[in-house]
Each structure stands twice: as C-alpha cells, then as structure tokens.
Design an enzyme around this catalytic site. Structure first.
Site, PDB file in Angstrom:
ATOM      1  N   GLY A   1       2.896  -7.671  10.936  1.00  0.00           N
ATOM      2  CA  GLY A   1       2.133  -6.519  11.395  1.00  0.00           C
ATOM      3  C   GLY A   1       0.652  -6.793  11.431  1.00  0.00           C
ATOM      4  O   GLY A   1       0.136  -7.586  10.642  1.00  0.00           O
TER       5      GLY A   1
ATOM      6  N   SER B   1      -6.047  -2.416  12.270  1.00  0.00           N
ATOM      7  CA  SER B   1      -7.473  -2.485  12.541  1.00  0.00           C
ATOM      8  C   SER B   1      -8.247  -3.158  11.420  1.00  0.00           C
ATOM      9  O   SER B   1      -9.304  -3.734  11.650  1.00  0.00           O
ATOM     10  CB  SER B   1      -8.024  -1.070  12.758  1.00  0.00           C
ATOM     11  OG  SER B   1      -7.791  -0.263  11.621  1.00  0.00           O
TER      12      SER B   1
ATOM     13  N   GLY C   1      -6.604  -5.258   8.918  1.00  0.00           N
ATOM     14  CA  GLY C   1      -5.983  -6.421   8.313  1.00  0.00           C
ATOM     15  C   GLY C   1      -4.656  -6.776   8.946  1.00  0.00           C
ATOM     16  O   GLY C   1      -4.181  -6.114   9.869  1.00  0.00           O
TER      17      GLY C   1
ATOM     18  N   VAL D   1      -0.521  -8.165   8.017  1.00  0.00           N
ATOM     19  CA  VAL D   1       0.504  -8.126   6.976  1.00  0.00           C
ATOM     20  C   VAL D   1       1.468  -9.302   7.189  1.00  0.00           C
ATOM     21  O   VAL D   1       1.953  -9.518   8.300  1.00  0.00           O
ATOM     22  CB  VAL D   1       1.277  -6.800   6.998  1.00  0.00           C
ATOM     23  CG1 VAL D   1       2.308  -6.763   5.876  1.00  0.00           C
ATOM     24  CG2 VAL D   1       0.322  -5.625   6.876  1.00  0.00           C
TER      25      VAL D   1
ATOM     26  N   ASP E   1      -3.787   9.089   8.341  1.00  0.00           N
ATOM     27  CA  ASP E   1      -3.347   8.128   9.370  1.00  0.00           C
ATOM     28  C   ASP E   1      -1.821   8.082   9.423  1.00  0.00           C
ATOM     29  O   ASP E   1      -1.218   7.007   9.371  1.00  0.00           O
ATOM     30  CB  ASP E   1      -3.918   6.741   9.080  1.00  0.00           C
ATOM     31  CG  ASP E   1      -3.845   5.828  10.304  1.00  0.00           C
ATOM     32  OD1 ASP E   1      -3.685   6.353  11.424  1.00  0.00           O
ATOM     33  OD2 ASP E   1      -3.958   4.599  10.142  1.00  0.00           O
TER      34      ASP E   1
END
Length: 615
Positions: A352, A355, A357, A359, A483
């Site tokens: 993933g 914006s 970072g 993953v 978010d």
C-alpha cells in the site's frame, strides 16, 4: 513582501519591527547589514522560507521574535553568535531538525520559546544547562525525544518551564527541585514513567504543575498538599494509586485534575472516588483469603497436576512453538531489523502507498511473525506530524475493531537520514478497498477477485460503526478519525474489521494547545476527496458529524459497489445524489450485483415473501 532595497537603510538602525501585519515571502538577507540592530520583531506575519544565516552577524541583537509565521528549515547554528541575545522566540512555525547546541553560547538569554514547531532529537544538555534563563523556557508541542537532561537543575532562576506534548521518556529528574524559582511546570503529553520525585517539595513557589498524560505511577506524594502556592494541579491519565490527599490544592476540585487514574481512592466526595480500604479491613480479607485457599488447596493441586499432564500431551503434538506477538511495551525496533524483515523494502513486499508513507509486508527474523510496516515519507509535508499523531492516538486506545500497533521505529537509516516507521499486526485479508474494487486495486495477475456477500458487508459496517462509537464516545479524550475510507479499513484472517491510519486524527480536548494532534492545521484539508464532508473544504472545524458523513458515504459505496470518485460522478452528480434519486422505486438498480442474491435469500428467510411484496 519586504523589498531587498530595505538594505539601503542606515546601518546605524537599532530597531526594526514589522510584527502583526500581512508580510509574506522570505526575510531579505539584506537585514544582515544592520550590524547595530538591537531589536528585530517580525512576528505574527505570513513569512516563509528559512532564517537567513547572516542574522548571526547582528552581534548587538538583544531581542529576536519571528514567531507565528510559516517559516521552515532548520534553526541556523549561526544564531549562537548572538551573544548579547536576551529574548528569542521562534514559536508557531514549521522549523525541523534538532535544536542547535550553539544556542548555549547565548549566555544572556532570559527567555527562549521554540514551541509549536517540528523540532526533533534530544534536548541539548549544553542548552538546558544554561543558568541564565530567568523568565521562560518553552519547548512544548514539538517531537523532541530522549530524556529531560539532569542539567535542568542549573536553571535556578527559571520561572516557567514547558516541555509538554513531546516524545520525552525516562523518569522525571530529581534535579528539578533545584529550580526554586519555578512558578509553572508543564510536562504533560510525554512518556515519563516512575514516581514524582521527592525533590519537587522544594518548589515552594510553584503555582501550576501539569504532569498529565504520561506513564507516572505510585502514590500521590503528601507534600503536594502542603505546597501552599499551588493553584492548578493536573495528574490526569497516569497510573497513580492509593489515597488522594484532602488538604491544600486537593480541596479545590475545579483546580485539581485526576481523571484517568483508576486506582485512586478517598479524597473529597466531589471527586467521586471509591473509599479506601483500611489496613484492618485488608487484614481481615487476607485472613479470609488464606482460609479459603487452605480449604480449596487440595482441589487446586489436583487441577494443577491435570493441567500439567495436559500441557505435556499438547507439547508433543506441536512441532515448534508459536512465537508470541510483540506488543506496545517492547522497545523500539531498529532500522536494520525492519530492513531485513521487508527484504530491503522490496517492491514485491509493497502492499500500500498513501500520502504520508508506504506499507510493506515483513517477517520479523527473531519471532517469525508477519507484520505490516508503515514507513513515513519524511520529505513530504506533514509526514512527521502524521507519525507523531498516529503514535499519540494509538498509544492509549484499545478496541477489537481498531488496528493494533505493535511497536515503532524512530531512528536514522544507513544514509544518515531520519527514519520513522510504525509496525502493525498484518491483516491477512487486506483492505476493504481490495474487496470492493478488486480490478482497480489488484496488482498481481494471479490474485483472485474479491467478493463480499450481503451478510459480510453488514458485519463490516457494524464493525466500523463500533470503532467510531468507541473513538467518539468511549475514549478518555474523544478522537476524530478524519479519514474514513475503504483503504483504511483492514480485515484480518477471520474478516474482522480493524480501522487504521490515524495520521489525520484529532483529539477533542476543548483547547487548541492541549495535544500534538491539534497542531496539524498546517496539514491542510483533513480527509480524502469524496469522503470528507463539503464543509471541511470551506475551512470548518472537524467534528464527529464529519466522521459520520464519511461513514455514510462508505455505506453507500459498500452497497452500490461504486466509489465516490468514480468517473461517472462530477459536476452536480455525486454518489449521494445518485443513490437519493433512485430511492425508493429503483433501489435494486443501484445495488451492487454481487451481494444481491445473498441479500434476497436472507430477507426471504427472515420475513414472508408476502410482506416483501407489500413493501
């Protein structure tokens, strides 16, 4: 903007003030020509850029105030050349990096305010060891790490010390007792542990003491009740236990804050604490326990023997031990360990990108467990704040539908750059985004399309609602997620919901200065396009209702299969208006086809078809 021709003013100029205006742009380097300048005030403007290094040439400068602007970069070490400096204020900007130790050369400083920035690293012992500070030292609302140096005891004339809302650890240094001039001491919102040092009793003139939101423990010292000048005492959200005193500041329930210490007892009735158990009562209870233990000792002995036999039998059936998960109490993991776990952050392990970072999936070498490693892109604006806020939010909350943080890494990489990462439990079934829109999110050709039946979608919706209810109404401090979207909703092996990514979260504390999360206005619009409520784009404050709006959009997406950012939506057509126009007659036309059969079969089993036909 300040024009460069400002440098044509006389070099005999001794004071320059442009504070409280709408000046923008960078500070002209020509300011460094005023070698006789004693006062430079440029606060409360919209200045950007960095501090010109040639300000260090103003050897006669006594007061420098650049607070409440939009300046960034690092604090130049050349400011250490200003040996006549009395007051320095750089608060309310976006300065990053470490506090330069060269500021310790400013031996005349009596006030230093570096609060509300992005400063990191340890507090320089040389700086905090200056004995000249006589008024205030404010380092609050930054990202400072390490311990509070014992050299703080050299600040004997200090009247106010504020290091709240940082990432400081260790015990409260006993040398603070030498700061006998202190009237205000604020240390809240850190990771201090241990007990309150006895040396604090020496602060006879202390009026405000805030050590809330730490990991302090033990009993509340009796000497706090005899500090007659103490007017405000905040001990909230620690691990204090035992009897609450009744004298001194503890008589004023509106000025003493103890919420979040669940093991306290006694005190005034207004605190609503349970009664303390006397020693005699404890002794009687102990005797009863001993007697009861003796009576059932034989039964327990037999149970232990049977359990031992069972465990031995079970051990033979297991080929190797299952490694235990790391938890929040373990020390920070190193950069090198994460590098090995993710195969040098290989793109094949990338699961993933956001914006702030990326993953990666990783396997920890020592334990062999699978983890998800979120690596923050610190070069991006707001990434460091996102890391801090996510740590702040997740360190005090626990719920089955929230993503569990295992540990963090705050270090430097092999190139000497700052490195920040958070390690989470690995979610076997990925994000809800991959299940709702498999063709758009699948990056591997052999990955099977994801499908969710109606019952599963209902279960996921309930899990997300449960997580929001906990954040909004059951935490010590209400937390807004800000978010909510499918990519931030993760599913474990049993398809249980885990809400994650708290990088934009905000605490509702009633004050804009009480927490790290409230510093994030500079990060711009909270939320994601299509999910954030329209009022956020107009500058309105975030709210619980904003999270609920995002949840509503999420529900529409789950049961229509359409993303709010789908190409068909634009101009005046949104996902919300699209569904609203179809209700109630054409609801089946906008319902996702995948769960339709499951939904119909479930409804038919719950109510007679006759009722369905009659609406």
């Amino acid at each position: 903007m300040l024009p460069k021709c400002i440098g044509n003013l006389s070099t005999t100029l001794t004071a320059f003030s442009s504070g409280g205006n709408r000046v923008f742009g960078e500070i002209p380097e020509e300011i460094g020509n005023f070698v006789n300048l004693e006062v430079l005030f440029m606060n409360l403007n919209q200045l950007s850029g960095v501090i010109p290094s040639n300000l260090g040439n103003l050897r006669n400068l006594a007061r420098l105030d650049l607070s409440d602007n939009n300046m960034g970069g690092t604090i130049p070490s050349s400011l250490g050349n200003l040996t006549k400096l009395i007051g320095l204020s750089l608060s309310g900007n976006n300065f990053r990096g470490q506090i330069p130790s060269q500021l310790s050369n400013c031996r005349s400083l009596d006030s230093l305010d570096l609060s509300s920035n992005n400063l990191g690293g340890a507090i320089p012992p040389q700086l905090i060891g200056l004995s000249s500070f006589a008024i205030i030292l404010d380092l609050s609302r930054n990202h400072l790490t390490g311990v509070l140096p014992k050299e703080v005891g050299n600040l004997r004339a200090l009247t106010a010390l504020d290091i709240s809302d940082n990432l400081l650890v260790g015990e409260v240094p006993s040398s603070l007792g030498a700061c006998i001039g202190l009237t205000s001491l604020r240390m809240g919102g850190n990771f201090f542990h241990g007990s309150i040092p006895q040396s604090i009793r020496l602060l006879g003139g202390i009026e405000e003491l805030d050590i809330s939101r730490n990991n302090l423990s033990g009993q509340i010292p009796e000497f706090l009740a005899v500090l007659h000048s103490l007017k405000i005492l905040n001990l909230s959200y620690n691990k204090f236990e035992g009897m609450l005193p009744r004298e001194g500041v503890f008589k004023n329930v509106t000025s003493t804050f103890i919420i979040g210490n669940n093991e306290l007892c006694g005190g005034l009735p207004e605190f609503h604490l349970p009664d303390c158990i006397s020693k005699s009562s404890k002794s009687k209870k102990i005797n009863i326990v001993i007697l009861s233990t003796c009576i059932i000792f034989g039964v327990l002995g037999v149970a232990v023997i049977l359990a031992f036999i069972y465990l031995c039998w079970l051990k033979k059936k297991v080929n190797k031990p299952v490694p235990s998960l790391i938890n929040s109490s373990c020390p920070n993991i190193s950069y090198g360990e994460l590098l090995k776990a993710t195969d040098s952050f290989s793109s094949t392990n990338l699961i993933g990108v956001g914006s702030c970072g990326s993953v990666y999936k990783g396997i920890l070498k020592d334990s062999g467990i699978a983890v998800a490693v979120k690596v923050f892109h610190l070069v991006h604006h707001g990434a460091l704040k996102s890391f801090t806020v996510e740590c702040e939010a997740l360190k005090t909350i626990k719920h089955r539908n929230l993503l569990k943080i295992l540990t963090v890494c705050s270090s430097i990489d092999y190139q000497g750059n700052d490195f920040k990462a958070i390690v989470y439990e690995f979610m076997d079934n990925g994000s809800l985004e991959r299940w709702l829109h498999p063709s758009a999110t699948s990056s591997h050709g052999n990955e099977l399309p994801k499908k969710l039946n109606f019952i599963r979608r209902i279960s996921i919706a309930i899990g997300v609602a449960s997580a929001l209810d906990y954040l909004h109404h059951q935490c010590h401090f209400p937390i807004l997620h800000c978010d909510l979207k499918p990519s931030n909703i993760l599913l474990d092996a049993k398809m249980v919901v885990h809400l994650g990514d708290f990088g934009l979260a905000k605490f509702l504390l009633g004050s804009s200065h009480d927490t790290v999360a409230n510093q994030m206005s500079s990060m711009g619009l909270r939320g994601s396009v299509g999910y954030a409520p329209p009022e956020y784009a107009m500058g309105c404050e975030v709210s619980r209702e904003g999270d609920v709006y995002s949840y509503g959009i999420l529900l529409l997406e789950m049961f229509t299969g359409l993303s709010p950012t789908d190409n068909r939506f634009g101009d005046n057509l949104t996902l919300h208006s699209f569904v609203a126009a179809a209700l109630p007659e054409r609801v089946l036309e906008v319902t996702d086809r995948i769960p339709l059969l499951a939904r119909a079969s479930v409804w038919e089993s719950l109510v007679p078809m006759k009722c369905l036909k009659n609406g």
